[in-house]
Design a protein around this motif. Structure first.
Motif, PDB file in Angstrom:
ATOM      1  N   SER A 364       0.815  -1.213   0.000  1.00 16.39           N
ATOM      2  CA  SER A 364       0.000   0.000   0.000  1.00 16.39           C
ATOM      3  C   SER A 364       0.855   1.273   0.000  1.00 16.39           C
ATOM      4  O   SER A 364       0.318   2.382  -0.031  1.00 16.39           O
ATOM      5  CB  SER A 364      -0.917   0.017   1.223  1.00 16.39           C
ATOM      6  N   LEU A 365       2.180   1.139   0.035  1.00 17.69           N
ATOM      7  CA  LEU A 365       3.068   2.301   0.093  1.00 17.69           C
ATOM      8  C   LEU A 365       2.823   3.266  -1.068  1.00 17.69           C
ATOM      9  O   LEU A 365       2.803   2.870  -2.229  1.00 17.69           O
ATOM     10  CB  LEU A 365       4.532   1.854   0.079  1.00 17.69           C
ATOM     11  N   GLN A 366       2.674   4.547  -0.711  1.00 11.61           N
ATOM     12  CA  GLN A 366       2.498   5.592  -1.712  1.00 11.61           C
ATOM     13  C   GLN A 366       3.657   6.592  -1.717  1.00 11.61           C
ATOM     14  O   GLN A 366       3.958   7.182  -2.747  1.00 11.61           O
ATOM     15  CB  GLN A 366       1.189   6.337  -1.455  1.00 11.61           C
ATOM     16  N   LYS A 383      13.346  -3.284  -5.509  1.00  9.29           N
ATOM     17  CA  LYS A 383      12.251  -3.861  -4.727  1.00  9.29           C
ATOM     18  C   LYS A 383      11.088  -2.868  -4.615  1.00  9.29           C
ATOM     19  O   LYS A 383       9.922  -3.241  -4.765  1.00  9.29           O
ATOM     20  CB  LYS A 383      12.747  -4.248  -3.333  1.00  9.29           C
ATOM     21  N   LEU A 384      11.421  -1.619  -4.362  1.00  6.83           N
ATOM     22  CA  LEU A 384      10.386  -0.590  -4.265  1.00  6.83           C
ATOM     23  C   LEU A 384       9.692  -0.378  -5.606  1.00  6.83           C
ATOM     24  O   LEU A 384       8.544   0.050  -5.661  1.00  6.83           O
ATOM     25  CB  LEU A 384      10.988   0.723  -3.764  1.00  6.83           C
ATOM     26  N   GLY A 385      10.396  -0.684  -6.671  1.00  8.41           N
ATOM     27  CA  GLY A 385       9.804  -0.553  -8.005  1.00  8.41           C
ATOM     28  C   GLY A 385       8.636  -1.497  -8.234  1.00  8.41           C
ATOM     29  O   GLY A 385       7.879  -1.336  -9.195  1.00  8.41           O
ATOM     30  N   LEU A 386       8.471  -2.483  -7.347  1.00 13.30           N
ATOM     31  CA  LEU A 386       7.348  -3.417  -7.448  1.00 13.30           C
ATOM     32  C   LEU A 386       6.105  -2.901  -6.720  1.00 13.30           C
ATOM     33  O   LEU A 386       5.048  -3.531  -6.796  1.00 13.30           O
ATOM     34  CB  LEU A 386       7.761  -4.777  -6.874  1.00 13.30           C
ATOM     35  N   CYS A 387       6.257  -1.773  -6.011  1.00 16.03           N
ATOM     36  CA  CYS A 387       5.108  -1.159  -5.314  1.00 16.03           C
ATOM     37  C   CYS A 387       4.375  -0.250  -6.306  1.00 16.03           C
ATOM     38  O   CYS A 387       4.734   0.924  -6.468  1.00 16.03           O
ATOM     39  CB  CYS A 387       5.580  -0.354  -4.103  1.00 16.03           C
ATOM     40  N   LEU A 412       7.086   2.648 -12.630  1.00 10.34           N
ATOM     41  CA  LEU A 412       6.107   3.145 -11.654  1.00 10.34           C
ATOM     42  C   LEU A 412       5.174   4.136 -12.339  1.00 10.34           C
ATOM     43  O   LEU A 412       5.484   5.317 -12.471  1.00 10.34           O
ATOM     44  CB  LEU A 412       6.834   3.795 -10.477  1.00 10.34           C
ATOM     45  N   ARG A 413       4.020   3.687 -12.724  1.00 14.64           N
ATOM     46  CA  ARG A 413       3.105   4.482 -13.547  1.00 14.64           C
ATOM     47  C   ARG A 413       2.401   5.606 -12.789  1.00 14.64           C
ATOM     48  O   ARG A 413       1.774   6.468 -13.400  1.00 14.64           O
ATOM     49  CB  ARG A 413       2.055   3.562 -14.175  1.00 14.64           C
TER      50      ARG A 413
END
Length: 608
Positions: A364-366, A383-387, A412-413
């Motif tokens: 849910s990280l924004q 890894k954060l690129g998968l959020c 990251l769209r």
């Protein structure tokens, strides 16, 4: 028929425009001026003048027709007390006075006597009076505003006295739901919490059932933000014991010396936060400029206890915890299942391992901010690129970030803000960003020494989305940037409104000429006008660039930073030439960042 046409014009078109465009329309003809003055301004209920700093004459012109205002936000950098006094009145329910570098505390008395119906009040003031005088005026203001629901008081300055707010606890209205005070002594904060607790203890049992009701006779504070001399267990326990209904808690301290072991923050304080069962936002930051003072008594165990006690957190900000490692930070990511905002500053033991399973725990990280975390590398960013919900990514001063992660960032769209300040990225990495469809509006490449003019071309001339979405760009302290990069920016960035070229030593007069040419094209509607430009310490600029900074160029400019350039030696001439007939333009020779958001209390802007 003419009245009908004017009414339709005002209702369907003019009311959709911002203030600056309304002023431009009013200059076209007497008919349009009449439509703006009589049809639009009286119907405004909210007015925000924070993006530029008006002088008294400009403010009076704008406010003359705004008879229905309920909410007013002012940038007071160039306003004195009498100018502000003239816009106050009982019609205001919400008032924000920002960057009040010229106001003394008598404005507090004016607010109390003229704005009795205020619900929301924000004040950023410099310390121009003695603490005794300030306290007296503050008390009068609070006594005159009995319905306040939100109060933010930020006192800044060289001689600022942390006791200036000590009278607050005797005068706070019980309607208050949000409170921010800066600065405040820890001892005074504890006394304030004790007053909240005493008020609650005087309630009968029947009153407790109405605690959450707006008409409750006791304090129902839900948001508390304090900037203190010290954060300690005593303070945290006092807060949680007095305000168990808190939803947001924001604490920052700036100790002058290392706290004694029995008067610092420990596991006990962190664990007591669990008493605030409605807490969704927590910020604990220790800021010590040029001093190695931190939360030395908190390690992973303390963060384990925090993550177990506060599983409902949606926003976490931690700064000054050098003994917390991956295990501690990972426990927050895994325990707080609804976490949307995660910020860590100065965590020297935080590495990529903390984000190993981030998608399985905090999808849910924004917003993620990892500032000055030297062990963070490109692997963590991958890894954060998968959020997929990430909208903001701040990697400022994480010097091990390289090109290898930028393809993940490009996926990251929803990402609109990216900070790569000080990263080890190159021109090749800019090509990956430039080809992507990521809708970045704010980008910082400050201090990226391996990016040159070619990198900026790769970023903006690669048929990606960024050239059409970028509105704020920081290229400060980049030795590889020259006029060629600025020419690329003026050609491709059509919606750019804020540009920092701070300490770019190879930027010359040609860059200013190119930007001025872009501004004239913007007046024709082909692109947006530049609002803020920072060329502080661009030592290659000559006074010959003055002709390009003068009217009619840069018609939409609100703020211009010229410190440590050749212009600084001719302040009076430069101010007169550039600001002639542009009373809304602020010149800064004092080295502030864009807009003087930080540091305004230390200087007085140039008079026009």
């Amino acid at each position: 028929m003419e009245d009908v046409t004017r009414s339709v014009l005002a209702e369907e078109i003019l009311k959709r425009l911002d203030l600056e465009n309304l002023c431009s329309v009013a200059c076209v003809s007497t008919t349009l001026r009449s439509a703006v003055v009589s049809g639009v301004l009286p119907s405004l209920t909210s007015l925000d003048l924070s993006v530029f700093s008006p002088d008294e004459v400009t403010l009076n012109h704008v406010m003359r027709g705004c008879i229905g205002l309920r909410s007013l936000t002012l940038n007071c950098l160039r306003l004195n007390s009498s100018a502000v006094h003239g816009v106050l009145g009982p019609h205001l329910l919400e008032l924000h006075l920002l960057r009040c570098s010229l106001l003394n505390s008598t404005v507090l008395t004016s607010i109390g006597s003229l704005c009795p119906n205020l619900r929301v009040l924000t004040l950023e003031v410099a310390d121009m009076d003695s603490p005794v005088v300030f306290q007296s005026n503050l008390t009068k203001m609070l006594e005159g505003c009995p319905y306040l629901e939100s109060l933010q008081l930020n006192i800044r300055g060289i001689l600022v006295d942390a006791t200036a707010c000590q009278s607050v606890r005797f005068s706070l209205p019980q309607t208050l739901k949000a409170l921010r005070l800066q600065p405040l002594l820890e001892s005074e904060a504890i006394l304030l919490m004790n007053r909240f607790k005493v008020t609650a203890n005087h309630l009968s049992l029947a009153d407790y059932s109405s605690l959450l009701s707006p008409s409750s006779p006791s304090f129902t504070l839900q948001s508390l933000s304090l900037v203190l001399d010290l954060i300690s267990d005593r303070l945290i326990i006092a807060i949680t014991g007095s305000l168990p209904q808190l939803v947001k808690l924001d604490l920052e301290d700036r100790p002058e010396k290392e706290p004694f072991p029995d008067n610092d923050l420990t596991y006990t304080g962190l664990q007591s936060l669990g008493y605030c069962q409605q807490l969704t936002s927590l910020s604990l930051v220790r800021t010590c400029y040029n001093r190695k003072i931190s939360f030395k008594r908190i390690n992973d165990m303390g963060i384990f206890l925090l993550s177990e006690a506060c599983k409902g957190l949606e926003s976490v900000k931690l700064g000054g915890f050098p003994k917390v490692s991956d295990a501690g930070f990972a426990s927050l990511l895994h325990s707080c299942r609804n976490l949307k905002k995660f910020e860590v500053r100065g965590a020297f033991l935080l590495s990529d391992l903390a984000f190993h399973d981030v998608t399985g725990s905090s999808c849910s990280l924004q917003e993620v901010r990892l500032s000055t975390c030297p062990l963070i590398t490109s692997e963590a960013v991958k890894k954060l690129g998968l959020c997929g919900n990430l909208e903001l990514l701040d990697l400022g001063s994480c010097k091990s970030i390289s090109d290898s992660c930028l393809s993940s960032v490009s996926a990251l769209r929803k990402l609109t803000s990216l900070n790569l300040a000080g990263a080890d990225v190159t021109d090749s990495g800019m090509l990956a960003l430039g080809k992507s469809d990521v809708p970045i509006t704010q980008l910082s490449l400050r201090g990226c020494r391996r990016i040159s003019d070619r990198g900026i071309s790769n970023l903006l001339n690669s048929e990606g989305t960024i050239s059409r979405t970028l509105s704020t760009l920081d290229l400060g302290h980049m030795p590889g940037i020259s006029d060629r990069a600025v020419h690329t920016i003026t050609r491709y960035c059509k919606v750019l409104t804020e540009l920092s070229l701070r300490s770019c030593f190879h930027v010359k007069d040609s860059s200013i000429e190119s930007l001025a040419t872009r501004e004239r094209q913007a007046e024709g509607g082909s692109s947006k006008q530049l609002r803020k430009l920072n060329v502080h310490n661009c030592v290659s600029l000559t006074t010959g660039a003055l002709r390009w900074l003068s009217k009619p160029s840069f018609a939409g400019l609100h703020w211009l930073g010229l410190g440590q350039t050749r212009f600084a030696g001719r302040k009076e001439t430069v101010t007169d030439t550039i600001c002639r007939e542009r009373p809304w333009l602020t010149l800064c020779f004092d080295g502030c960042e864009l807009g003087c958001y930080d540091g305004w209390e230390f200087h007085t802007p140039q008079c026009h």
